[in-house]
Design a protein around this motif. Structure first.
Motif, PDB file in Angstrom:
ATOM      1  N   ALA A   1     -20.886 -34.311  38.502  1.00 19.51           N
ATOM      2  CA  ALA A   1     -21.432 -34.760  39.959  1.00 19.51           C
ATOM      3  C   ALA A   1     -21.563 -33.199  40.716  1.00 19.51           C
ATOM      4  O   ALA A   1     -22.431 -33.108  41.604  1.00 19.51           O
ATOM      5  CB  ALA A   1     -20.602 -35.692  40.750  1.00 19.51           C
ATOM      6  N   ARG A   2     -20.470 -32.558  40.534  1.00 17.30           N
ATOM      7  CA  ARG A   2     -20.427 -31.218  41.194  1.00 17.30           C
ATOM      8  C   ARG A   2     -21.473 -30.195  40.860  1.00 17.30           C
ATOM      9  O   ARG A   2     -22.271 -29.515  41.363  1.00 17.30           O
ATOM     10  CB  ARG A   2     -19.101 -30.622  41.147  1.00 17.30           C
ATOM     11  N   ARG A   3     -22.024 -30.336  39.315  1.00 25.53           N
ATOM     12  CA  ARG A   3     -22.882 -29.387  38.716  1.00 25.53           C
ATOM     13  C   ARG A   3     -24.231 -29.839  39.315  1.00 25.53           C
ATOM     14  O   ARG A   3     -25.051 -29.191  39.852  1.00 25.53           O
ATOM     15  CB  ARG A   3     -22.984 -29.543  37.239  1.00 25.53           C
ATOM     16  N   ILE A   4     -24.484 -31.373  39.519  1.00 29.72           N
ATOM     17  CA  ILE A   4     -25.795 -31.538  40.216  1.00 29.72           C
ATOM     18  C   ILE A   4     -25.748 -30.943  41.481  1.00 29.72           C
ATOM     19  O   ILE A   4     -26.899 -30.688  42.052  1.00 29.72           O
ATOM     20  CB  ILE A   4     -25.753 -33.064  40.022  1.00 29.72           C
ATOM     21  N   PHE A   5     -24.781 -31.271  42.352  1.00 30.18           N
ATOM     22  CA  PHE A   5     -24.899 -30.607  43.754  1.00 30.18           C
ATOM     23  C   PHE A   5     -25.180 -29.245  43.872  1.00 30.18           C
ATOM     24  O   PHE A   5     -25.651 -28.910  44.700  1.00 30.18           O
ATOM     25  CB  PHE A   5     -23.771 -31.575  44.483  1.00 30.18           C
ATOM     26  N   ASP A   6     -24.224 -28.657  43.063  1.00 26.91           N
ATOM     27  CA  ASP A   6     -24.285 -27.206  42.882  1.00 26.91           C
ATOM     28  C   ASP A   6     -25.675 -26.797  42.884  1.00 26.91           C
ATOM     29  O   ASP A   6     -26.238 -25.794  43.469  1.00 26.91           O
ATOM     30  CB  ASP A   6     -23.389 -26.607  41.898  1.00 26.91           C
TER      31      ASP A   6
ATOM     32  N   GLY B   1     -33.879 -27.920  39.661  1.00 28.06           N
ATOM     33  CA  GLY B   1     -32.925 -29.217  39.856  1.00 28.06           C
ATOM     34  C   GLY B   1     -32.626 -29.539  38.469  1.00 28.06           C
ATOM     35  O   GLY B   1     -33.293 -29.165  37.336  1.00 28.06           O
ATOM     36  N   ILE B   2     -31.589 -30.408  38.352  1.00 28.68           N
ATOM     37  CA  ILE B   2     -31.075 -31.006  37.108  1.00 28.68           C
ATOM     38  C   ILE B   2     -30.784 -32.456  37.226  1.00 28.68           C
ATOM     39  O   ILE B   2     -30.607 -32.990  38.556  1.00 28.68           O
ATOM     40  CB  ILE B   2     -30.031 -30.369  36.465  1.00 28.68           C
TER      41      ILE B   2
ATOM     42  N   ALA C   1     -28.275 -39.166  45.349  1.00 25.30           N
ATOM     43  CA  ALA C   1     -27.673 -38.695  46.440  1.00 25.30           C
ATOM     44  C   ALA C   1     -27.942 -37.167  46.985  1.00 25.30           C
ATOM     45  O   ALA C   1     -28.107 -36.841  47.995  1.00 25.30           O
ATOM     46  CB  ALA C   1     -26.031 -38.933  46.441  1.00 25.30           C
ATOM     47  N   SER C   2     -28.173 -36.620  45.722  1.00 24.45           N
ATOM     48  CA  SER C   2     -28.586 -35.142  45.708  1.00 24.45           C
ATOM     49  C   SER C   2     -30.025 -35.013  46.464  1.00 24.45           C
ATOM     50  O   SER C   2     -30.112 -34.324  47.295  1.00 24.45           O
ATOM     51  CB  SER C   2     -28.244 -34.319  44.503  1.00 24.45           C
ATOM     52  N   LYS C   3     -30.613 -35.952  45.992  1.00 29.34           N
ATOM     53  CA  LYS C   3     -32.084 -35.844  46.563  1.00 29.34           C
ATOM     54  C   LYS C   3     -32.238 -36.463  47.779  1.00 29.34           C
ATOM     55  O   LYS C   3     -33.235 -36.236  48.521  1.00 29.34           O
ATOM     56  CB  LYS C   3     -33.102 -36.484  45.271  1.00 29.34           C
TER      57      LYS C   3
END
Ligand code: NAP
Length: 243
Positions: free
Chosen positions: A104-109, A88-89, A154-156
């Motif tokens: 944002a896309r990097r985090i969700f990716d 995770g990042i 949001a990702s978590k």
């Protein structure tokens, strides 16, 4: 001997988790993305303890690389019993409105699609043998939401929704899916914080201190153990009472 695949095991919580599984007699597949030296040193440390570990490079956001890794781990260890989706990042903190779409896309990716890629690749193995466990890393922010950490939160939160839904879908196949939600843990992810920032944050933690990667690792190992055989679809908070 059982086998666990841990993503992002080169550093932090993943590294501590790899050591904890090894101490409990598991074979460990150590996934890393960029920290090759650290991953190899971890395998040497596990070998020094009399355990068995091998490194596997793959960016979890790369679906093809993940499929190759899972097939290679299954071939080299004979089987995979547990997948820990830990990679995770967080990137930088800041207002949601200032956040670049690319970040944002990097985090969700990584945090969401990385978890999905690994899970999708391993589920057919688990369904075939009607057993297996998947343990995902969420966060206190995925439960409570963190100001200036909106995308990460949001990702978590997505990790929690994914865990609960997949647990229901896979339960008839004898597969358990759970997640661990760490609070404020002493790893590289928080290395940018000053001593004063850490002390201020710890004032909000009922147990009054930052957590150790080892403490998260022990909870992950519990969920992987036979002691957790009737637990699925759950979120285990390891946060010193923060939420
Ligand atoms: P960390 O110390 O920053 O380590 C992150 C690990 O993830 C590294 O081993 C890194 O591997 C790996 N990684 C990152 N991107 C990857 C990718 N695309 N593919 C494969 N591996 C990748 O982080 P941590 O604190 O141990 O966090 C572990 C997990 O716990 C994360 O999911 C994090 O969101 C969650 N968490 C942490 C905290 C905390 O306070 N520390 C709190 C709540 C939740 P390389 O170095 O090899 O690239």
């Amino acid at each position: 001997m059982k086998t666990v695949l841990i993503t992002g095991a080169s550093r932090g919580i993943g590294r501590a988790t790899a050591l904890e599984f090894a101490k409990n007699g598991w074979q460990v597949a150590v996934n890393y993305n960029k920290s090759e030296t650290a991953a190899k040193e971890l395998c040497d440390e596990i070998a020094g303890l009399g355990g068995c570990a091998k490194v596997y490079q793959a960016d979890v956001s790369d679906c093809d690389a993940v499929c190759r890794m899972i097939n290679q781990v299954a071939a080299e260890f004979g089987d995979i019993d547990v997948l820990v989706n830990n990679a995770g990042i967080a990137l930088t903190q800041g207002l949601f409105t200032d956040f670049a779409d690319s970040d944002a896309r990097r985090i969700f990716d990584t945090n969401v699609f990385g978890m999905m890629n690994c899970t999708r690749a391993i589920v057919p193995h688990f369904v075939n043998k009607k057993s297996g466990k998947i343990i995902n890393l969420s966060s206190v922010w995925g439960i409570a939401g963190g100001s200036c950490e909106v995308i990460y939160s949001a990702s978590k939160a997505a990790v929690i929704g994914f865990t609960k839904a997949l647990a229901k879908e896979l339960a008839p196949s004898g597969i358990c899916v759970n997640c661990v939600a760490p609070g404020f843990i002493d790893t590289d992810m928080n290395a940018h914080l000053s001593k004063a920032d850490i002390e201020a944050f710890c004032e909000d933690v009922p147990l009054g201190r930052i957590g150790k990667a080892q403490e998260v690792a022990e909870s992950i190992c519990f969920l992987a153990s036979e002691d957790a055989s009737y637990i699925t679809g759950q979120v285990l908070s390891v946060d010193g009472g923060l939420v």
